[in-house]
Design a protein around this motif. Sequence first.
Motif, PDB file in Angstrom:
ATOM      1  N   PHE A  54     -41.797 -68.293 -54.455  1.00 28.92           N
ATOM      2  CA  PHE A  54     -41.384 -67.189 -55.421  1.00 28.92           C
ATOM      3  C   PHE A  54     -42.439 -66.010 -55.151  1.00 28.92           C
ATOM      4  N   HIS A  55     -41.840 -64.572 -54.983  1.00 23.86           N
ATOM      5  CA  HIS A  55     -42.751 -63.704 -55.096  1.00 23.86           C
ATOM      6  C   HIS A  55     -41.922 -62.582 -55.612  1.00 23.86           C
ATOM      7  N   GLY A  56     -42.651 -61.325 -56.034  1.00 29.69           N
ATOM      8  CA  GLY A  56     -42.014 -60.438 -56.402  1.00 29.69           C
ATOM      9  C   GLY A  56     -42.390 -59.489 -57.750  1.00 29.69           C
ATOM     10  N   THR A  57     -41.653 -58.577 -58.376  1.00 39.39           N
ATOM     11  CA  THR A  57     -42.194 -57.728 -59.282  1.00 39.39           C
ATOM     12  C   THR A  57     -41.316 -57.965 -60.510  1.00 39.39           C
ATOM     13  N   ALA A  58     -40.580 -58.773 -60.501  1.00 40.96           N
ATOM     14  CA  ALA A  58     -39.766 -58.882 -61.727  1.00 40.96           C
ATOM     15  C   ALA A  58     -40.406 -59.112 -63.070  1.00 40.96           C
ATOM     16  N   ALA A  59     -39.873 -59.082 -64.100  1.00 39.44           N
ATOM     17  CA  ALA A  59     -40.385 -59.091 -65.513  1.00 39.44           C
ATOM     18  C   ALA A  59     -39.914 -60.414 -66.251  1.00 39.44           C
ATOM     19  N   ARG A  60     -40.573 -61.144 -66.739  1.00 38.22           N
ATOM     20  CA  ARG A  60     -40.249 -62.299 -67.815  1.00 38.22           C
ATOM     21  C   ARG A  60     -39.690 -63.206 -67.097  1.00 38.22           C
ATOM     22  N   VAL A  61     -40.066 -63.758 -65.973  1.00 41.69           N
ATOM     23  CA  VAL A  61     -39.790 -64.903 -65.174  1.00 41.69           C
ATOM     24  C   VAL A  61     -40.518 -66.346 -65.490  1.00 41.69           C
ATOM     25  N   SER A  62     -39.893 -67.284 -65.734  1.00 41.89           N
ATOM     26  CA  SER A  62     -40.354 -68.593 -65.966  1.00 41.89           C
ATOM     27  C   SER A  62     -40.166 -69.612 -64.867  1.00 41.89           C
ATOM     28  N   ARG A 113     -46.408 -65.963 -56.200  1.00 35.60           N
ATOM     29  CA  ARG A 113     -47.111 -64.765 -56.152  1.00 35.60           C
ATOM     30  C   ARG A 113     -46.529 -63.702 -56.850  1.00 35.60           C
ATOM     31  N   GLY A 114     -47.093 -63.088 -57.862  1.00 32.78           N
ATOM     32  CA  GLY A 114     -46.844 -61.807 -58.750  1.00 32.78           C
ATOM     33  C   GLY A 114     -46.842 -60.716 -58.328  1.00 32.78           C
ATOM     34  N   THR A 115     -46.618 -60.375 -57.060  1.00 36.33           N
ATOM     35  CA  THR A 115     -46.777 -59.362 -56.251  1.00 36.33           C
ATOM     36  C   THR A 115     -45.549 -59.190 -55.223  1.00 36.33           C
ATOM     37  N   SER A 116     -45.230 -57.876 -54.741  1.00 37.92           N
ATOM     38  CA  SER A 116     -43.994 -57.703 -53.679  1.00 37.92           C
ATOM     39  C   SER A 116     -44.386 -58.238 -52.443  1.00 37.92           C
ATOM     40  N   LYS A 117     -45.644 -58.055 -51.893  1.00 38.76           N
ATOM     41  CA  LYS A 117     -46.176 -58.622 -50.723  1.00 38.76           C
ATOM     42  C   LYS A 117     -47.711 -58.597 -50.830  1.00 38.76           C
ATOM     43  N   ILE A 118     -48.026 -59.330 -49.740  1.00 35.57           N
ATOM     44  CA  ILE A 118     -49.626 -59.755 -49.486  1.00 35.57           C
ATOM     45  C   ILE A 118     -50.295 -57.980 -49.792  1.00 35.57           C
ATOM     46  N   TRP A 119     -51.304 -58.155 -50.570  1.00 33.81           N
ATOM     47  CA  TRP A 119     -52.224 -57.003 -50.943  1.00 33.81           C
ATOM     48  C   TRP A 119     -51.061 -55.589 -51.461  1.00 33.81           C
ATOM     49  N   GLY A 120     -50.469 -56.223 -52.559  1.00 35.07           N
ATOM     50  CA  GLY A 120     -49.590 -55.306 -53.111  1.00 35.07           C
ATOM     51  C   GLY A 120     -50.290 -55.190 -54.655  1.00 35.07           C
ATOM     52  N   THR A 121     -51.252 -55.187 -54.827  1.00 30.77           N
ATOM     53  CA  THR A 121     -51.768 -55.175 -56.140  1.00 30.77           C
ATOM     54  C   THR A 121     -52.023 -53.596 -56.617  1.00 30.77           C
ATOM     55  N   SER A 125     -54.175 -69.287 -52.208  1.00 32.81           N
ATOM     56  CA  SER A 125     -54.079 -69.601 -53.617  1.00 32.81           C
ATOM     57  C   SER A 125     -52.965 -70.262 -54.055  1.00 32.81           C
ATOM     58  N   GLY A 126     -53.106 -71.149 -55.326  1.00 34.85           N
ATOM     59  CA  GLY A 126     -52.121 -71.800 -55.792  1.00 34.85           C
ATOM     60  C   GLY A 126     -50.844 -70.771 -56.402  1.00 34.85           C
ATOM     61  N   VAL A 127     -51.357 -69.801 -57.291  1.00 41.15           N
ATOM     62  CA  VAL A 127     -50.919 -68.977 -57.773  1.00 41.15           C
ATOM     63  C   VAL A 127     -51.604 -67.655 -57.602  1.00 41.15           C
ATOM     64  N   PHE A 128     -50.914 -66.517 -57.725  1.00 39.42           N
ATOM     65  CA  PHE A 128     -51.664 -65.183 -57.682  1.00 39.42           C
ATOM     66  C   PHE A 128     -50.971 -64.412 -58.731  1.00 39.42           C
ATOM     67  N   LEU A 129     -51.705 -63.910 -59.562  1.00 36.94           N
ATOM     68  CA  LEU A 129     -51.436 -63.408 -60.915  1.00 36.94           C
ATOM     69  C   LEU A 129     -50.707 -62.031 -60.964  1.00 36.94           C
ATOM     70  N   GLY A 130     -49.938 -61.630 -61.668  1.00 32.81           N
ATOM     71  CA  GLY A 130     -49.435 -60.331 -62.065  1.00 32.81           C
ATOM     72  C   GLY A 130     -49.993 -60.037 -63.442  1.00 32.81           C
ATOM     73  N   ASP A 131     -49.283 -58.967 -64.096  1.00 32.35           N
ATOM     74  CA  ASP A 131     -49.934 -58.594 -65.381  1.00 32.35           C
ATOM     75  C   ASP A 131     -49.157 -59.552 -66.539  1.00 32.35           C
TER      76      ASP A 131
END
Length: 203
Positions: free
Chosen positions: A91-99, A123-131, A153-159
């Motif tokens: 899973f990856h992307g920039t959506a909000a409130r995903v579970s 990954r809570g980003t749209s692409k690698i090095w998308g922070t 990483s196991g999980v890469f955080l978003g906000d």
Amino acid sequence: AAAKPAPAPGRHDPPSAGRSLDAGCARPTVIHPPASDLAPVVANAPAGTCFVLQAGQYWFHDVVPKDDMTFVGVDRNQVSVVGNSGTENAFHGTAARVSIGRMKFSGFTGSGGEKRQEQAAIRGTSKIWGTVPGTMAKEWLIEDVEVSGGYASGVFLGDDFTVRRSTFTNNGVTGIGGTEVHGGLIERNVISGNGFQQADGEY
């Protein structure tokens, strides 16, 4: 019932911390293994859809959730999502409130581009090095998952992510990673054996 402990002074949990893993799943879309084509199924589903994964082994990758979507397995020990050297994430992307919850992820060893330590099964980003602003997800709930054997990483955080009651083992760089994230809650996880492929120098 026992009283709920008062929060620590100054503690401000993100909105994702108070959300149930099963919120919005009154009328779920049931998914059966191997569901290798889950990415286009999700792309064609409306925001807010709940997907319930039945027991078995899955081979999907590069699923891009929409806002308020839920992906939950019937049981963490019965739902396994397997990657390989050609898959960077489930899973990856920039959506909000995903579970995302109640499933295991393993073998996501594909990586690409510079700064590869941002590769992750979730990954809570749209692409690698998308922070950078506009390229990070918000308020995801990651609960009762296990991620092992990933390239970085196991999980890469978003906000404002909440990550709890999960296990992150034997990933190449970190169990839980993130860069310039704002807010969040990480609690009651097991994180061990990561870092054997730690990046060097400025990376």
